[in-house]
Design a protein around this motif. Structure first.
Motif, PDB file in Angstrom:
ATOM      1  N   VAL A  57      10.385  -3.288  -0.085  1.00 29.03           N
ATOM      2  CA  VAL A  57      10.687  -3.384  -1.507  1.00 29.03           C
ATOM      3  C   VAL A  57      10.108  -2.204  -2.289  1.00 29.03           C
ATOM      4  O   VAL A  57      10.743  -1.679  -3.197  1.00 29.03           O
ATOM      5  CB  VAL A  57      10.191  -4.734  -2.067  1.00 29.03           C
ATOM      6  CG1 VAL A  57      10.245  -4.753  -3.589  1.00 29.03           C
ATOM      7  CG2 VAL A  57      11.034  -5.870  -1.502  1.00 29.03           C
ATOM      8  N   ILE A  58       8.895  -1.772  -1.945  1.00 31.44           N
ATOM      9  CA  ILE A  58       8.290  -0.606  -2.590  1.00 31.44           C
ATOM     10  C   ILE A  58       8.568   0.660  -1.803  1.00 31.44           C
ATOM     11  O   ILE A  58       8.885   1.710  -2.366  1.00 31.44           O
ATOM     12  CB  ILE A  58       6.775  -0.819  -2.782  1.00 31.44           C
ATOM     13  CG1 ILE A  58       6.524  -1.837  -3.905  1.00 31.44           C
ATOM     14  CG2 ILE A  58       6.069   0.504  -3.091  1.00 31.44           C
ATOM     15  CD1 ILE A  58       5.066  -2.211  -4.082  1.00 31.44           C
ATOM     16  N   CYS A  59       8.467   0.602  -0.484  1.00 33.32           N
ATOM     17  CA  CYS A  59       8.542   1.810   0.336  1.00 33.32           C
ATOM     18  C   CYS A  59       9.958   2.346   0.495  1.00 33.32           C
ATOM     19  O   CYS A  59      10.139   3.550   0.759  1.00 33.32           O
ATOM     20  CB  CYS A  59       7.948   1.533   1.718  1.00 33.32           C
ATOM     21  SG  CYS A  59       6.175   1.151   1.680  1.00 33.32           S
ATOM     22  N   GLY A  60      10.961   1.491   0.357  1.00 34.34           N
ATOM     23  CA  GLY A  60      12.328   1.888   0.642  1.00 34.34           C
ATOM     24  C   GLY A  60      12.914   2.905  -0.318  1.00 34.34           C
ATOM     25  O   GLY A  60      12.491   3.031  -1.462  1.00 34.34           O
ATOM     26  N   PHE A  61      13.895   3.660   0.192  1.00 36.73           N
ATOM     27  CA  PHE A  61      14.672   4.643  -0.572  1.00 36.73           C
ATOM     28  C   PHE A  61      13.850   5.854  -0.999  1.00 36.73           C
ATOM     29  O   PHE A  61      14.032   6.397  -2.076  1.00 36.73           O
ATOM     30  CB  PHE A  61      15.385   3.971  -1.742  1.00 36.73           C
ATOM     31  CG  PHE A  61      16.279   2.851  -1.295  1.00 36.73           C
ATOM     32  CD1 PHE A  61      17.510   3.126  -0.719  1.00 36.73           C
ATOM     33  CD2 PHE A  61      15.853   1.534  -1.355  1.00 36.73           C
ATOM     34  CE1 PHE A  61      18.323   2.109  -0.240  1.00 36.73           C
ATOM     35  CE2 PHE A  61      16.653   0.508  -0.880  1.00 36.73           C
ATOM     36  CZ  PHE A  61      17.890   0.792  -0.317  1.00 36.73           C
ATOM     37  N   GLY A  62      12.923   6.256  -0.101  1.00 39.10           N
ATOM     38  CA  GLY A  62      12.302   7.553  -0.251  1.00 39.10           C
ATOM     39  C   GLY A  62      10.864   7.608  -0.662  1.00 39.10           C
ATOM     40  O   GLY A  62      10.255   8.685  -0.641  1.00 39.10           O
ATOM     41  N   ARG A  63      10.284   6.515  -1.034  1.00 39.07           N
ATOM     42  CA  ARG A  63       8.954   6.534  -1.649  1.00 39.07           C
ATOM     43  C   ARG A  63       7.884   7.161  -0.758  1.00 39.07           C
ATOM     44  O   ARG A  63       6.975   7.833  -1.254  1.00 39.07           O
ATOM     45  CB  ARG A  63       8.574   5.085  -2.017  1.00 39.07           C
ATOM     46  CG  ARG A  63       7.216   4.890  -2.637  1.00 39.07           C
ATOM     47  CD  ARG A  63       6.982   5.723  -3.860  1.00 39.07           C
ATOM     48  NE  ARG A  63       7.906   5.472  -4.944  1.00 39.07           N
ATOM     49  CZ  ARG A  63       7.900   6.145  -6.108  1.00 39.07           C
ATOM     50  NH1 ARG A  63       7.005   7.117  -6.274  1.00 39.07           N
ATOM     51  NH2 ARG A  63       8.779   5.884  -7.035  1.00 39.07           N
ATOM     52  N   GLU A  86       4.421  -5.028   4.661  1.00 42.67           N
ATOM     53  CA  GLU A  86       4.865  -3.786   4.041  1.00 42.67           C
ATOM     54  C   GLU A  86       4.426  -2.617   4.917  1.00 42.67           C
ATOM     55  O   GLU A  86       3.306  -2.636   5.449  1.00 42.67           O
ATOM     56  CB  GLU A  86       4.222  -3.622   2.667  1.00 42.67           C
ATOM     57  CG  GLU A  86       4.424  -4.793   1.716  1.00 42.67           C
ATOM     58  CD  GLU A  86       3.249  -4.949   0.764  1.00 42.67           C
ATOM     59  OE1 GLU A  86       3.330  -4.426  -0.374  1.00 42.67           O
ATOM     60  OE2 GLU A  86       2.247  -5.593   1.155  1.00 42.67           O
ATOM     61  N   PRO A  87       5.258  -1.594   5.083  1.00 42.04           N
ATOM     62  CA  PRO A  87       4.804  -0.405   5.820  1.00 42.04           C
ATOM     63  C   PRO A  87       3.518   0.168   5.225  1.00 42.04           C
ATOM     64  O   PRO A  87       2.561   0.465   5.948  1.00 42.04           O
ATOM     65  CB  PRO A  87       5.977   0.563   5.686  1.00 42.04           C
ATOM     66  CG  PRO A  87       7.177  -0.333   5.534  1.00 42.04           C
ATOM     67  CD  PRO A  87       6.688  -1.501   4.720  1.00 42.04           C
ATOM     68  N   VAL A  88       3.500   0.319   3.902  1.00 47.76           N
ATOM     69  CA  VAL A  88       2.295   0.639   3.143  1.00 47.76           C
ATOM     70  C   VAL A  88       2.108  -0.477   2.129  1.00 47.76           C
ATOM     71  O   VAL A  88       3.047  -0.816   1.407  1.00 47.76           O
ATOM     72  CB  VAL A  88       2.415   1.984   2.390  1.00 47.76           C
ATOM     73  CG1 VAL A  88       1.184   2.240   1.523  1.00 47.76           C
ATOM     74  CG2 VAL A  88       2.621   3.127   3.364  1.00 47.76           C
ATOM     75  N   MET A  89       0.939  -1.079   2.073  1.00 45.81           N
ATOM     76  CA  MET A  89       0.694  -2.125   1.088  1.00 45.81           C
ATOM     77  C   MET A  89       0.768  -1.537  -0.317  1.00 45.81           C
ATOM     78  O   MET A  89       0.163  -0.495  -0.595  1.00 45.81           O
ATOM     79  CB  MET A  89      -0.672  -2.764   1.311  1.00 45.81           C
ATOM     80  CG  MET A  89      -0.713  -3.732   2.453  1.00 45.81           C
ATOM     81  SD  MET A  89      -2.344  -4.526   2.525  1.00 45.81           S
ATOM     82  CE  MET A  89      -2.017  -5.805   3.724  1.00 45.81           C
ATOM     83  N   GLY A  90       1.493  -2.215  -1.207  1.00 45.51           N
ATOM     84  CA  GLY A  90       1.622  -1.752  -2.573  1.00 45.51           C
ATOM     85  C   GLY A  90       0.656  -2.425  -3.527  1.00 45.51           C
ATOM     86  O   GLY A  90      -0.409  -1.894  -3.841  1.00 45.51           O
ATOM     87  N   ALA A  91       1.003  -3.609  -3.978  1.00 42.82           N
ATOM     88  CA  ALA A  91       0.185  -4.308  -4.974  1.00 42.82           C
ATOM     89  C   ALA A  91      -1.196  -4.667  -4.460  1.00 42.82           C
ATOM     90  O   ALA A  91      -2.109  -4.926  -5.249  1.00 42.82           O
ATOM     91  CB  ALA A  91       0.907  -5.570  -5.459  1.00 42.82           C
ATOM     92  N   GLY A  92      -1.389  -4.659  -3.158  1.00 41.60           N
ATOM     93  CA  GLY A  92      -2.703  -4.904  -2.587  1.00 41.60           C
ATOM     94  C   GLY A  92      -3.628  -3.709  -2.659  1.00 41.60           C
ATOM     95  O   GLY A  92      -4.766  -3.780  -2.194  1.00 41.60           O
ATOM     96  N   GLY A  93      -3.143  -2.588  -3.242  1.00 42.75           N
ATOM     97  CA  GLY A  93      -4.015  -1.442  -3.449  1.00 42.75           C
ATOM     98  C   GLY A  93      -3.567  -0.132  -2.832  1.00 42.75           C
ATOM     99  O   GLY A  93      -4.357   0.782  -2.659  1.00 42.75           O
ATOM    100  N   ILE A  94      -2.269   0.001  -2.507  1.00 43.47           N
ATOM    101  CA  ILE A  94      -1.750   1.185  -1.817  1.00 43.47           C
ATOM    102  C   ILE A  94      -2.598   1.464  -0.573  1.00 43.47           C
ATOM    103  O   ILE A  94      -3.346   2.436  -0.482  1.00 43.47           O
ATOM    104  CB  ILE A  94      -1.669   2.412  -2.746  1.00 43.47           C
ATOM    105  CG1 ILE A  94      -0.832   2.058  -3.994  1.00 43.47           C
ATOM    106  CG2 ILE A  94      -1.057   3.604  -2.017  1.00 43.47           C
ATOM    107  CD1 ILE A  94      -0.547   3.223  -4.913  1.00 43.47           C
ATOM    108  N   VAL A  95      -2.472   0.588   0.370  1.00 39.66           N
ATOM    109  CA  VAL A  95      -3.238   0.674   1.618  1.00 39.66           C
ATOM    110  C   VAL A  95      -2.358   1.291   2.693  1.00 39.66           C
ATOM    111  O   VAL A  95      -1.345   0.711   3.098  1.00 39.66           O
ATOM    112  CB  VAL A  95      -3.734  -0.716   2.054  1.00 39.66           C
ATOM    113  CG1 VAL A  95      -4.444  -0.615   3.398  1.00 39.66           C
ATOM    114  CG2 VAL A  95      -4.659  -1.303   0.997  1.00 39.66           C
ATOM    115  N   VAL A  96      -2.749   2.482   3.145  1.00 39.63           N
ATOM    116  CA  VAL A  96      -2.047   3.168   4.227  1.00 39.63           C
ATOM    117  C   VAL A  96      -2.734   2.791   5.532  1.00 39.63           C
ATOM    118  O   VAL A  96      -3.930   3.029   5.700  1.00 39.63           O
ATOM    119  CB  VAL A  96      -2.089   4.698   4.031  1.00 39.63           C
ATOM    120  CG1 VAL A  96      -1.310   5.396   5.139  1.00 39.63           C
ATOM    121  CG2 VAL A  96      -1.520   5.073   2.666  1.00 39.63           C
TER     122      VAL A  96
END
Length: 458
Positions: free
Chosen positions: A260-266, A225-235
């Motif tokens: 899946v999370i980062c796409g379409f503007g997030r 993921e570009p930014v981890m989501g379910a793993g804790g919002i890891v930038v």
């Protein structure tokens, strides 16, 4: 807890096995029944109103009451409620959506394959990459590297790529040929005194060491993921993606971007790959593609991936894979309208601007005794909670602190999600500064109440 006979809560407990829920405790606690949506807010069956601070499941980008999406679904249902894409069949909405996605892709892409969820999409990507390896006469090249704390879904293959123990325990996962390298969370994973740049360099070196140990000729792809989501919002650290991609190019390894999370503007750009200057060979999309008003997912592949697949399907006579709902006409129609809304209302810019306001306001909590780290990008944010700041430790039982704080937020009208001891936030992309002000007020009260409960002076 007792439930009224024949109430939604009582019937839910009697008949419904929930996702990501303790099935035994649910029999006692029962569900929260959400009845309707109102923009960025949802209302339960007792009339309580909540800011949906997670956009449902990272996904309702345009909120919970967009009439244009309901109308788009109704129009398509009346015209062509279902058709498939097997055996050379197609229909207008899926043709238009495939063209739209290729046009807005941040890097050159060739084809789109449609599935029904992020899990199915990632599962299919792995399966097709195995197919591609065979097509290229590289049957040994079947390994994929993911990351610890990464999240890629819950099917057997996608859960294997996920790097979270709760998705593996008692499921006999992960399967063979799925490896996990380090998580790019500087706050938790860096060595003492290690700068972000040095940390990124070390993670890239560790990835390269893993590839060499396994044999570069056996590794086909890296998924992240570009930014981890379910793993804790890891930038990731600033130089992380540049260094990781250098390693992948060195050994001719494909990059799969899980958007899946980062796409379409997030993240404040249309795709997270743009935010971090990634050059993926595969891009996986779901959630905000329809704002989750209809189950739909997709992935784009470049010619480097497509051409061997096409050759192999020609040799065999068929690409023997697909789903009944792949490219569902109603889902495709909803996705097209959803993307149009995102573009017309400039919600990507809103995610950047209102997200910037969110992070600026959250910065006011940096000195709070419970706050170990504030992190995020765009309309993704997390607050890492600790009881001992220098030691970066929380309660003895992992997750206890985070759950208590999330429960206090809920009492103040905000739905959040504790990720162990981090509070995650991913509000709909339609939120404004007033919504953020209300969120910040609720966070402040919740942090103070949580500190008092754990005996920490504020």
């Amino acid at each position: 807890m007792s439930f009224q006979p024949n109430s939604p809560e009582a019937r839910d407990v009697a008949y419904h096995l929930h996702s990501y829920t303790n099935a035994r405790s649910h029999q006692q606690d029962g569900p929260l029944i959400i009845e309707r949506g109102d923009g960025a807010y949802v209302i339960d069956n007792s009339g309580n109103r909540y800011l949906e601070g997670m956009a449902g499941l990272w996904s309702a980008g345009v909120g919970f009451s967009e009439p244009r999406l309901a109308a788009a679904a109704a129009r398509q249902m009346e015209k062509l409620p279902f058709y498939h894409t097997f055996g050379g069949r197609s229909h207008g909405p899926v043709v238009d959506l495939a063209e739209k996605l290729i046009r807005i892709a941040p890097v050159p892409m060739s084809k789109v394959f449609f599935t029904n969820s992020g899990s199915e999409a990632n599962d299919t990507v792995l399966k097709l990459l195995w197919y591609r390896a065979n097509a290229m006469g590289q049957p040994q090249r079947k390994k994929i590297i993911s990351r610890l704390r990464g999240y890629h879904g819950v099917t057997i293959a996608s859960a294997s790529m996920t790097g979270l123990a709760s998705n593996h325990d008692s499921f006999d996962l992960p399967i063979a040929n799925v490896l996990h390298t380090g998580c790019p969370h500087h706050y938790r994973e860096a060595r003492e005194g290690e700068s972000e740049a040095a940390f990124a360099t070390r993670l890239a070196a560790e990835l390269e060491q893993m590839i060499l140990a396994e044999g570069p000729e056996t590794v086909m792809a890296f998924i992240a993921e570009p930014v981890m989501g379910a793993g804790g919002i890891v930038v990731p650290p600033e130089t992380y993606w540049d260094k990781i991609q250098q390693v992948l190019r060195r050994y001719d390894i494909l990059l799969v971007a899980d958007e899946v999370i980062c796409g379409f503007g997030r993240t404040g750009r249309m795709f997270g790959s743009q935010t971090f200057d990634m050059q993926p060979d595969v891009m996986v999309m779901s959630k905000q593609i329809t704002s989750s008003y209809f189950p739909l997912s997709a992935f784009m592949i470049n010619d480097r991936v497509f051409e061997p697949l096409a050759d192999e399907s020609n040799r065999i006579g068929v690409l023997g894979h697909g789903f009944t709902g792949s490219g569902h006409p109603t889902g495709a129609a909803v996705a097209l309208e959803n993307i149009a809304i995102i573009q017309e209302r400039d919600l990507v810019a809103n995610a950047a601007e209102t997200g910037g306001y969110l992070h600026a306001r959250m910065g006011g909590f940096a000195d709070h005794p419970l706050v170990g780290e504030l992190r995020g990008v765009g309309l993704l944010a997390a607050i890492e909670l600790v009881l001992d700041k220098p030691a970066r430790t929380a309660a003895d039982k992992p997750g206890q602190l985070g759950k208590y704080a999330a429960d206090r937020l809920f009492a103040h009208g905000v739905i959040s999600r504790p990720m162990v001891d981090a509070l995650a936030f991913c509000p709909p992309m339609i939120v404004n500064r007033s919504d953020i002000d209300g969120l910040i007020d609720a966070i402040g009260r919740s942090l103070d109440e949580t500190a008092a409960a754990f005996g920490i002076a504020v």
